[in-house]
Design an enzyme around this catalytic site. Structure first.
Site, PDB file in Angstrom:
ATOM      1  N   GLU A 142       0.821  -1.214   0.000  1.00  0.00           N
ATOM      2  CA  GLU A 142       0.000   0.000   0.000  1.00  0.00           C
ATOM      3  C   GLU A 142       0.855   1.265   0.000  1.00  0.00           C
ATOM      4  O   GLU A 142       0.523   2.247  -0.668  1.00  0.00           O
ATOM      5  CB  GLU A 142      -0.948  -0.008   1.204  1.00  0.00           C
ATOM      6  CG  GLU A 142      -1.897  -1.193   1.220  1.00  0.00           C
ATOM      7  CD  GLU A 142      -1.281  -2.468   1.800  1.00  0.00           C
ATOM      8  OE1 GLU A 142      -1.948  -3.518   1.752  1.00  0.00           O
ATOM      9  OE2 GLU A 142      -0.122  -2.411   2.293  1.00  0.00           O
ATOM     10  N   ASP A 149       2.201  -3.166  -7.644  1.00  0.00           N
ATOM     11  CA  ASP A 149       1.807  -1.965  -6.901  1.00  0.00           C
ATOM     12  C   ASP A 149       2.007  -0.722  -7.753  1.00  0.00           C
ATOM     13  O   ASP A 149       1.175   0.189  -7.761  1.00  0.00           O
ATOM     14  CB  ASP A 149       2.642  -1.841  -5.615  1.00  0.00           C
ATOM     15  CG  ASP A 149       2.570  -3.078  -4.751  1.00  0.00           C
ATOM     16  OD1 ASP A 149       1.502  -3.722  -4.701  1.00  0.00           O
ATOM     17  OD2 ASP A 149       3.596  -3.411  -4.128  1.00  0.00           O
ATOM     18  N   ASP A 167      11.443  -1.788  -4.022  1.00  0.00           N
ATOM     19  CA  ASP A 167      10.047  -1.806  -4.468  1.00  0.00           C
ATOM     20  C   ASP A 167       9.663  -0.523  -5.190  1.00  0.00           C
ATOM     21  O   ASP A 167       8.670  -0.491  -5.912  1.00  0.00           O
ATOM     22  CB  ASP A 167       9.113  -1.992  -3.259  1.00  0.00           C
ATOM     23  CG  ASP A 167       9.148  -3.413  -2.719  1.00  0.00           C
ATOM     24  OD1 ASP A 167       9.974  -4.213  -3.200  1.00  0.00           O
ATOM     25  OD2 ASP A 167       8.354  -3.732  -1.818  1.00  0.00           O
ATOM     26  N   LYS A 210      -3.974  -8.162 -15.110  1.00  0.00           N
ATOM     27  CA  LYS A 210      -2.608  -7.963 -15.594  1.00  0.00           C
ATOM     28  C   LYS A 210      -2.031  -9.306 -16.053  1.00  0.00           C
ATOM     29  O   LYS A 210      -2.034 -10.264 -15.277  1.00  0.00           O
ATOM     30  CB  LYS A 210      -1.736  -7.371 -14.488  1.00  0.00           C
ATOM     31  CG  LYS A 210      -2.241  -6.044 -13.935  1.00  0.00           C
ATOM     32  CD  LYS A 210      -1.578  -5.712 -12.603  1.00  0.00           C
ATOM     33  CE  LYS A 210      -2.059  -6.646 -11.508  1.00  0.00           C
ATOM     34  NZ  LYS A 210      -1.430  -6.362 -10.194  1.00  0.00           N
ATOM     35  N   ALA A 218      -2.298  -5.695 -20.222  1.00  0.00           N
ATOM     36  CA  ALA A 218      -3.241  -5.470 -19.122  1.00  0.00           C
ATOM     37  C   ALA A 218      -4.585  -5.145 -19.749  1.00  0.00           C
ATOM     38  O   ALA A 218      -4.659  -4.393 -20.730  1.00  0.00           O
ATOM     39  CB  ALA A 218      -2.783  -4.332 -18.222  1.00  0.00           C
ATOM     40  N   ARG A 268       6.750 -10.715  10.735  1.00  0.00           N
ATOM     41  CA  ARG A 268       5.758  -9.668  11.006  1.00  0.00           C
ATOM     42  C   ARG A 268       4.705 -10.109  12.016  1.00  0.00           C
ATOM     43  O   ARG A 268       3.732  -9.396  12.244  1.00  0.00           O
ATOM     44  CB  ARG A 268       5.100  -9.243   9.693  1.00  0.00           C
ATOM     45  CG  ARG A 268       4.249 -10.318   9.061  1.00  0.00           C
ATOM     46  CD  ARG A 268       4.036 -10.154   7.569  1.00  0.00           C
ATOM     47  NE  ARG A 268       3.535  -8.866   7.132  1.00  0.00           N
ATOM     48  CZ  ARG A 268       3.315  -8.564   5.837  1.00  0.00           C
ATOM     49  NH1 ARG A 268       3.525  -9.485   4.900  1.00  0.00           N
ATOM     50  NH2 ARG A 268       2.867  -7.374   5.495  1.00  0.00           N
TER      51      ARG A 268
END
Length: 325
Positions: free
Chosen positions: A44, A264, A300, A232, A238, A113
């Site tokens: 996100e 993302d 990223d 995608k 896409a 995590r």
């Protein structure tokens, strides 16, 4: 120009966990590397950072530990122009951590995590004042896998009727098998994905999760309700499905350094294009342009082309677009 439904004007709010990330150089083994590089990783916040790069006002809502890694994550996301003032600081839980392990042409990811600060997020996040004036709230399928409270957060957001919220909801399926108990992800993610206004999913991802057919249209049959469904197909195409039609745009030819984060980036580019003028083919192009910047780096979040080059790519005739790399 192809105009279709698009969200009302306003900022985007992205909600979800971001972790510190450790990785050796791409050519080195995790077992033998003497140095590990620190970066940040979160689906996100990746979307939020690329939206900020593209000039879209955006906030990121999450929680971080009261620790050095949490402060590093917050500073890195904020440095791109994302509003992080709504990110909570949890004095009792740590910031999540992931470790990347290069393995040939693929990268394995190990998560640390459990009981992280963000895993304690719940539906009360939806009461944040930023959502009142938001155009889009962006969520992913990572969040409901983190904890029962996180799943309640995403479920409440997506089961709230559009007439009862001022914003559209964007949802990227983003299936992470390691986060889900065996046999639980498929039904949960299908239900959530079909409730969003805008849904993103990879064709291979849909085939793995739901055993869909080989065509993007097979995914649309399974997910008929999103106002816009974007399927995608890796580095090929896409396709966007909406009530007004279907549009397919080829991907740019790109040398891939690492694929992590490209989905993302694509979502951010598509959302930015959609919010700009509602032209779906151009939004798909901007998705591909943004994804290419992520494919070229080990982090990223990569550097976008300058605005003039982006505009030139968006304006190319279709036959010229397909030759770009």
């Amino acid at each position: 120009m192809t105009n279709v439904w698009r969200p009302a004007e306003g900022a985007v709010v992205c909600i979800g966990e971001t972790m510190a990330a450790l990785a050796p150089a791409p050519s080195e083994s995790l077992e033998t590397a003497e140095d590990l590089r620190v970066s940040v990783a979160g689906a996100e916040s990746n979307v939020a950072m690329y939206l900020a790069d593209l000039g879209v006002p955006v906030s990121w809502l999450s929680a971080l530990g009261d620790d050095a890694l949490g402060r590093r994550v917050r500073a890195a996301v904020a440095a791109t122009g994302v509003d992080v003032s709504g990110v909570r600081c949890d004095p009792e839980r740590p910031t999540g951590l992931l470790v990347k392990e290069p393995a040939g042409t693929r990268t394995r990811v190990h998560y640390y995590r459990s009981n992280s600060a963000a895993s304690a997020l719940g539906p009360d996040v939806l009461d944040d004042d930023r959502l009142v004036s938001a155009s889009v709230v962006h969520l992913t399928g990572v969040t409901p896998a983190l904890s029962p409270s996180c799943r309640s957060l995403v479920t409440q957001a997506l089961t709230t009727a559009p007439s009862e919220r001022p914003y559209a909801i964007s949802f990227d399926v983003n299936h992470r098998p390691a986060l889900w108990p065996p046999g639980t992800a498929a039904a949960a993610l299908r239900d959530l994905a079909d409730r969003a206004d805008i849904t993103f999913v990879g064709l291979d991802e849909a085939q793995e999760l739901w055993n869909t057919g080989p065509e993007a249209a097979d995914v649309r049959k399974l997910l008929p309700h999103p106002r816009l469904l974007v399927v995608k197909n890796g580095g090929h195409t896409a396709t966007a499905f909406g009530d007004e039609g279907t549009w397919t745009v080829p991907a740019l030819r790109t040398d891939v350094v690492e694929p992590v984060g490209a989905g993302d980036a694509f979502a951010a580019g598509f959302l930015a294009g959609l919010l700009q003028d509602g032209d779906i083919p151009r939004a798909l192009r901007l998705g591909h342009i943004t994804a290419a910047s992520a494919l070229k780096v080990t982090d990223d979040h990569g550097r976008l082309p300058d605005r003039d080059r982006i505009q030139r790519l968006l304006d190319l005739p279709a036959q010229e677009w397909e030759t770009q790399g």
